[in-house]
Design a protein around this motif. Structure first.
Motif, PDB file in Angstrom:
ATOM      1  N   LEU A   1      -4.696  49.457   9.850  1.00  0.00           N
ATOM      2  CA  LEU A   1      -4.269  48.459  10.822  1.00  0.00           C
ATOM      3  C   LEU A   1      -3.769  49.126  12.096  1.00  0.00           C
TER       4      LEU A   1
ATOM      5  N   THR B   1      -6.710  43.442  13.828  1.00  0.00           N
ATOM      6  CA  THR B   1      -8.157  43.639  13.666  1.00  0.00           C
ATOM      7  C   THR B   1      -8.955  42.867  14.706  1.00  0.00           C
TER       8      THR B   1
ATOM      9  N   ASN C   1      -6.662  30.843   9.543  1.00  0.00           N
ATOM     10  CA  ASN C   1      -5.959  32.022  10.034  1.00  0.00           C
ATOM     11  C   ASN C   1      -4.646  31.574  10.659  1.00  0.00           C
TER      12      ASN C   1
ATOM     13  N   ILE D   1      -8.200  34.659   6.503  1.00  0.00           N
ATOM     14  CA  ILE D   1      -8.634  35.948   7.053  1.00  0.00           C
ATOM     15  C   ILE D   1      -7.508  36.506   7.916  1.00  0.00           C
ATOM     16  N   ALA D   2      -6.925  37.586   7.440  1.00  0.00           N
ATOM     17  CA  ALA D   2      -5.773  38.190   8.106  1.00  0.00           C
ATOM     18  C   ALA D   2      -6.218  39.080   9.254  1.00  0.00           C
ATOM     19  N   GLN D   3      -5.334  39.230  10.244  1.00  0.00           N
ATOM     20  CA  GLN D   3      -5.606  40.115  11.382  1.00  0.00           C
ATOM     21  C   GLN D   3      -4.479  41.106  11.622  1.00  0.00           C
TER      22      GLN D   3
ATOM     23  N   GLU E   1      -0.354  40.017   3.970  1.00  0.00           N
ATOM     24  CA  GLU E   1      -1.665  39.484   3.607  1.00  0.00           C
ATOM     25  C   GLU E   1      -2.727  40.591   3.571  1.00  0.00           C
ATOM     26  N   ILE E   2      -2.638  41.515   4.505  1.00  0.00           N
ATOM     27  CA  ILE E   2      -3.616  42.606   4.555  1.00  0.00           C
ATOM     28  C   ILE E   2      -3.490  43.505   3.332  1.00  0.00           C
TER      29      ILE E   2
ATOM     30  N   ASP F   1      -6.593  44.023   0.884  1.00  0.00           N
ATOM     31  CA  ASP F   1      -7.157  45.364   0.738  1.00  0.00           C
ATOM     32  C   ASP F   1      -7.265  45.790  -0.726  1.00  0.00           C
TER      33      ASP F   1
ATOM     34  N   LYS G   1      -8.340  37.609   2.776  1.00  0.00           N
ATOM     35  CA  LYS G   1      -9.331  38.628   3.113  1.00  0.00           C
ATOM     36  C   LYS G   1      -8.948  39.323   4.418  1.00  0.00           C
ATOM     37  N   VAL G   2      -9.505  40.504   4.619  1.00  0.00           N
ATOM     38  CA  VAL G   2      -9.350  41.211   5.889  1.00  0.00           C
ATOM     39  C   VAL G   2     -10.626  41.997   6.155  1.00  0.00           C
TER      40      VAL G   2
ATOM     41  N   TRP H   1     -17.461  41.303   9.395  1.00  0.00           N
ATOM     42  CA  TRP H   1     -16.736  40.064   9.697  1.00  0.00           C
ATOM     43  C   TRP H   1     -17.682  39.003  10.240  1.00  0.00           C
TER      44      TRP H   1
END
Length: 367
Positions: free
Chosen positions: A24, A31, A182, A216-218, A223-224, A228, A264-265, A272
């Motif tokens: 990250l 991301t 998100n 979908i994490a950023q 969450e990431i 992962d 998800k990430v 993506w």
């Protein structure tokens, strides 16, 4: 044309099993930043490119023709871009910058910036033919500083579909099979209204769980870490953190089961973009989390929480609703906001102007 890229980068190099926190960090803490650079580079021709900041600026001056900056919300009171200003001055090359944004919880252009960022603004204004900014608010912020060689372009990720532009599918909700959401629990403090933002973020999570949606994490580290799924990366602590955040709206067992299987990430932009095609609808407070969907024809709505998101959505005609006008998250009502024709019309207006902007900055648009 040989380009040295500053700001966001289109990809990162990750080792097998590398800690998600490390990955990250390589994205600049989000991301979605990779979408900015990916979008910018997708529309320009160049022979060679590099973005290794360990290269001495003197070597950059010898090897490259110009510096290109894939910018984000750089104009934020807590950010200091004095180091980038130093690098640019030492390299002493022409600069092209796209996507510069001011971030605030209101539209007062008199925002206070750190001295290093003030100097960064001066440095790029001297070296760029025109500074590409995210929206009219950023234009006003720069005008208050006497900077007028500015063009409102929006984010370069908007243009990655090229001349044809994104074609948004007409998907009735009755046939929906997969939804993606998100949101971010780490931007509540600088939103238009902190209390309302927290409530809306909770509503987004709650709606996502009810719809069995993927998240979908950023930038959301908990969450990431879950997404992962690498052993020893604090997955259990992260699940506890999410359950604690959601304790007043979702039963603990439901939150834990959902997060374990639906978060998800993506650290790879192409992956993506490919995966997002599997969804029928996307919504949430992440601009790039929704932009990636629109670029692949998936209807999406941005839930805007500050100037950086709302200003861009207004300018680009991206489907959006502000937290100030939202009482609760109704997925059907959000889907009804999507105006495919308005987005298409606006894109056809903006893309030719964007091409001319690139040319004015000595960048060669792809044919």
């Amino acid at each position: 044309m040989n380009i040295f890229l500053l700001g966001a980068t289109p990809s990162i190099s990750a080792e097998p099993g590398e800690d998600p926190t490390s990955k990250l960090t390589k994205t600049g803490g989000n991301t979605g930043n990779q979408m900015i650079a990916h979008g910018l580079l997708s529309q320009i021709d160049y022979q060679n490119i590099a973005w290794d900041y360990r290269i001495d600026p003197k070597e950059v001056r010898e090897r490259f023709d110009m510096i290109v900056i894939a910018a984000a919300n750089f104009l934020f009171p807590k950010f200091d871009f004095g180091g980038m200003a130093d690098y640019i001055e030492r390299a002493d090359l022409p600069v092209a910058i796209v996507g510069l944004g001011a971030q605030s919880n209101n539209y007062d252009p008199n925002i206070e910036l750190m001295p290093g960022t003030e100097r960064f603004v001066k440095v790029i204004a001297e070296r760029a033919a025109s500074i590409g900014v995210r929206g009219p608010y950023t234009l006003d912020v720069l005008a208050r500083r006497g900077v007028h060689n500015v063009t409102v372009t929006g984010c370069p990720s908007y243009y990655m579909s090229g001349a044809k532009g994104p074609v948004i599918a007409n998907r009735p909700m009755e046939g929906f099979k997969r939804i993606s959401i998100n949101a971010s629990r780490d931007v509540i403090g600088h939103s238009f209204d902190k209390d309302k933002m927290r409530r809306i973020v909770l509503e987004i999570y709650k709606a996502g769980i009810a719809w069995n949606a993927d998240f979908i994490a950023q930038s959301e580290l908990a969450e990431i870490r879950i997404a992962d799924r690498e052993p020893g990366t604090g997955v259990e602590e992260s699940l506890n953190a999410i359950c604690t955040f959601l304790k007043d709206v979702v039963p603990d067992d439901d939150a834990r089961a959902w997060a374990s299987s639906h978060v998800k990430v993506f650290f790879d932009v192409d992956e993506w973009l490919k995966t997002i095609e599997e969804y029928d609808f996307v919504f949430g407070s992440r601009f790039h989390g929704c932009m990636v969907a629109l670029q692949r024809g998936v209807p999406a709505v941005v839930v805007c929480h500050d100037t950086r998101t709302e200003d861009m959505c207004r300018f680009l005609a991206i489907p959006y609703v502000t937290i100030m006008d939202l009482e609760r998250v109704d997925v059907n009502a959000l889907h009804a906001i999507v105006d495919r024709d308005a987005l298409t019309r606006r894109y056809r207006e903006l893309y030719p102007a964007y091409v001319e902007f690139l040319k004015s900055n000595r960048l060669k648009p792809k044919s």
